[in-house]
Design a protein around this motif. Structure first.
Motif, PDB file in Angstrom:
ATOM      1  N   LEU A 153       3.471   9.639  -5.198  1.00 47.10           N
ATOM      2  CA  LEU A 153       2.119   9.464  -4.641  1.00 47.10           C
ATOM      3  C   LEU A 153       1.886   7.999  -4.248  1.00 47.10           C
ATOM      4  CD1 LEU A 153      -0.708  10.837  -4.230  1.00 47.10           C
ATOM      5  CD2 LEU A 153      -1.235  10.166  -6.584  1.00 47.10           C
ATOM      6  N   PRO A 154       1.673   7.719  -2.940  1.00 51.42           N
ATOM      7  CA  PRO A 154       1.462   6.310  -2.564  1.00 51.42           C
ATOM      8  C   PRO A 154       0.063   5.820  -2.951  1.00 51.42           C
ATOM      9  CG  PRO A 154       1.616   7.707  -0.604  1.00 51.42           C
ATOM     10  CD  PRO A 154       1.677   8.615  -1.782  1.00 51.42           C
ATOM     11  N   VAL A 155       0.002   4.549  -3.266  1.00 53.19           N
ATOM     12  CA  VAL A 155      -1.254   3.898  -3.637  1.00 53.19           C
ATOM     13  C   VAL A 155      -2.320   4.077  -2.551  1.00 53.19           C
ATOM     14  CG1 VAL A 155      -2.106   1.512  -3.605  1.00 53.19           C
ATOM     15  CG2 VAL A 155      -0.429   2.201  -5.308  1.00 53.19           C
ATOM     16  N   SER A 156      -1.889   4.103  -1.281  1.00 57.00           N
ATOM     17  CA  SER A 156      -2.845   4.193  -0.166  1.00 57.00           C
ATOM     18  C   SER A 156      -3.705   5.453  -0.229  1.00 57.00           C
ATOM     19  CB  SER A 156      -2.105   4.134   1.172  1.00 57.00           C
ATOM     20  OG  SER A 156      -1.141   5.161   1.215  1.00 57.00           O
ATOM     21  N   VAL A 157      -3.211   6.503  -0.924  1.00 54.12           N
ATOM     22  CA  VAL A 157      -3.982   7.755  -1.006  1.00 54.12           C
ATOM     23  C   VAL A 157      -5.144   7.627  -1.993  1.00 54.12           C
ATOM     24  CG1 VAL A 157      -3.823  10.205  -1.686  1.00 54.12           C
ATOM     25  CG2 VAL A 157      -1.973   9.144  -0.379  1.00 54.12           C
ATOM     26  N   LYS A 162       0.819  -1.219   0.000  1.00 53.09           N
ATOM     27  CA  LYS A 162       0.000   0.000   0.000  1.00 53.09           C
ATOM     28  C   LYS A 162       0.857   1.275   0.000  1.00 53.09           C
ATOM     29  CE  LYS A 162      -0.923   0.684   4.870  1.00 53.09           C
ATOM     30  NZ  LYS A 162      -1.885   1.023   5.870  1.00 53.09           N
ATOM     31  N   SER A 163       2.140   1.139   0.320  1.00 54.98           N
ATOM     32  CA  SER A 163       2.982   2.345   0.261  1.00 54.98           C
ATOM     33  C   SER A 163       3.749   2.452  -1.063  1.00 54.98           C
ATOM     34  CB  SER A 163       3.944   2.385   1.447  1.00 54.98           C
ATOM     35  OG  SER A 163       4.615   1.161   1.541  1.00 54.98           O
ATOM     36  N   ALA A 164       3.505   1.477  -1.978  1.00 55.51           N
ATOM     37  CA  ALA A 164       4.128   1.579  -3.310  1.00 55.51           C
ATOM     38  C   ALA A 164       3.567   2.803  -4.018  1.00 55.51           C
ATOM     39  CB  ALA A 164       3.822   0.321  -4.108  1.00 55.51           C
ATOM     40  N   SER A 165       4.293   3.297  -5.024  1.00 59.66           N
ATOM     41  CA  SER A 165       3.816   4.505  -5.724  1.00 59.66           C
ATOM     42  C   SER A 165       2.772   4.152  -6.786  1.00 59.66           C
ATOM     43  CB  SER A 165       4.993   5.206  -6.395  1.00 59.66           C
ATOM     44  OG  SER A 165       5.415   4.456  -7.508  1.00 59.66           O
ATOM     45  N   VAL A 166       1.985   5.144  -7.127  1.00 54.53           N
ATOM     46  CA  VAL A 166       0.983   4.973  -8.184  1.00 54.53           C
ATOM     47  C   VAL A 166       1.684   4.605  -9.491  1.00 54.53           C
ATOM     48  CG1 VAL A 166      -0.695   6.239  -9.601  1.00 54.53           C
ATOM     49  CG2 VAL A 166      -0.745   6.460  -7.104  1.00 54.53           C
ATOM     50  N   TYR A 167       2.833   5.206  -9.726  1.00 50.57           N
ATOM     51  CA  TYR A 167       3.603   4.909 -10.939  1.00 50.57           C
ATOM     52  C   TYR A 167       3.924   3.404 -10.998  1.00 50.57           C
ATOM     53  CZ  TYR A 167       7.236   5.039 -14.495  1.00 50.57           C
ATOM     54  OH  TYR A 167       7.961   4.806 -15.628  1.00 50.57           O
ATOM     55  N   ASP A 168       4.434   2.862  -9.895  1.00 52.02           N
ATOM     56  CA  ASP A 168       4.778   1.430  -9.854  1.00 52.02           C
ATOM     57  C   ASP A 168       3.535   0.548 -10.014  1.00 52.02           C
ATOM     58  OD1 ASP A 168       7.439   1.934  -9.630  1.00 52.02           O
ATOM     59  OD2 ASP A 168       7.518   1.734  -7.437  1.00 52.02           O
ATOM     60  N   ALA A 169       2.431   1.026  -9.456  1.00 49.62           N
ATOM     61  CA  ALA A 169       1.182   0.258  -9.580  1.00 49.62           C
ATOM     62  C   ALA A 169       0.754   0.176 -11.045  1.00 49.62           C
ATOM     63  CB  ALA A 169       0.085   0.899  -8.731  1.00 49.62           C
ATOM     64  N   ILE A 170       0.898   1.301 -11.761  1.00 49.70           N
ATOM     65  CA  ILE A 170       0.522   1.306 -13.191  1.00 49.70           C
ATOM     66  C   ILE A 170       1.408   0.323 -13.963  1.00 49.70           C
ATOM     67  CG2 ILE A 170       0.444   2.711 -15.293  1.00 49.70           C
ATOM     68  CD1 ILE A 170      -0.337   5.111 -13.496  1.00 49.70           C
ATOM     69  N   VAL A 171       2.704   0.347 -13.667  1.00 48.66           N
ATOM     70  CA  VAL A 171       3.632  -0.569 -14.345  1.00 48.66           C
ATOM     71  C   VAL A 171       3.214  -2.013 -14.057  1.00 48.66           C
ATOM     72  CG1 VAL A 171       6.019  -1.395 -14.415  1.00 48.66           C
ATOM     73  CG2 VAL A 171       5.559   1.070 -14.351  1.00 48.66           C
TER      74      VAL A 171
END
Ligand code: ADP
Length: 215
Positions: free
Chosen positions: A142-146, A92-101
């Motif tokens: 920006l963390p995913v948790s937000v 949940k603290s990963a970045s939105v960028y990493d989540a998209i990847v």
């Protein structure tokens, strides 16, 4: 609901009628090298149960709509445990960028965010990521948790529930997937993630059952 388990002979009769119907009892008996009398109880069971229709002086017909209904019943009683896929998770603290990847790499539409204990913390869908990308945010910071949908607003499903219940939850809540979870003992609303069910899972199960008609 009752699904009648057919005997081997009853199944053979069904196949004969399916292929040759309308067909008389006498002709079915001949194909099975049996007497008409020996066949009578099976024909009675198959007509009473709705598998076959009989018309006087014409013969026996295969009842397509009965078969379709039986398949539909089989479908809706399948368990989530037997169809679930692996959950694709992101910290949940990963970045939105990493989540998209990760979304692209794993070729999925939804990621499940987990906390450091591996418990379900949130859901991140394509729209959540698109929405976050529309702003002028630095997506790597920006963390995913937000941006995730978080507990207690997550709709979950248990492995013991049925595909029908999964389909209802997705349709009624306008969502594409459900995390399959087990509640952590003595910790209310704390879930261990054990799988995922998506609209594709439901479609695949439906196709499997409808194509494999004789099971
Ligand atoms: P998409 O954004 O790709 O259309 P969904 O329709 O599944 O995917 O998601 C729509 C919204 O619902 C998103 O904000 C997402 O976070 C949320 N959502 C998705 N799955 C669930 C779920 N199981 N429980 C609660 N909210 C969910």
């Amino acid at each position: 609901m009752v699904i009648i388990k057919l005997s081997k002979r009853q199944d053979e009769i069904l196949q004969i009628v399916k292929k040759n119907g309308p067909i008389t009892g006498k002709d079915i008996a001949e194909k099975l090298s049996l007497t008409r009398a020996a066949l009578r109880p099976d024909l009675a069971i198959l007509t009473m149960s709705g598998n076959l229709d009989a018309r006087p002086r014409v013969g026996y017909f295969f009842n397509e709509s009965y078969e379709t209904k039986q398949q539909a019943k089989r479908f809706i009683h399948q368990k989530v445990a037997d169809y679930k896929a692996h959950p694709i998770v992101v910290g949940k603290s990963a970045s939105v960028y990493d989540a998209i990847v990760q979304l692209f790499l794993e070729d999925v539409g939804t990621l499940y965010a987990v906390d450091t204990n591996g418990h379900l913390a949130g859901v991140v869908s394509r729209k959540d990521l698109l929405r976050a990308s529309l702003g002028n945010q630095n997506l790597s910071e920006l963390p995913v948790s937000v941006i995730m949908t978080r507990m207690p607003n997550i709709i979950t499903i248990n492995p013991d529930e049925t595909l029908l219940e999964a389909a209802k939850k997705m349709i009624h809540n306008h969502i594409d997937s459900l995390p399959v979870v087990k509640e952590v003992a003595e910790q209310k609303s704390t879930y261990l993630l054990v799988g995922r069910i998506t609209k594709t899972t439901i479609t695949r199960a439906y196709l499997e059952i409808m194509e494999n008609k004789s099971t």
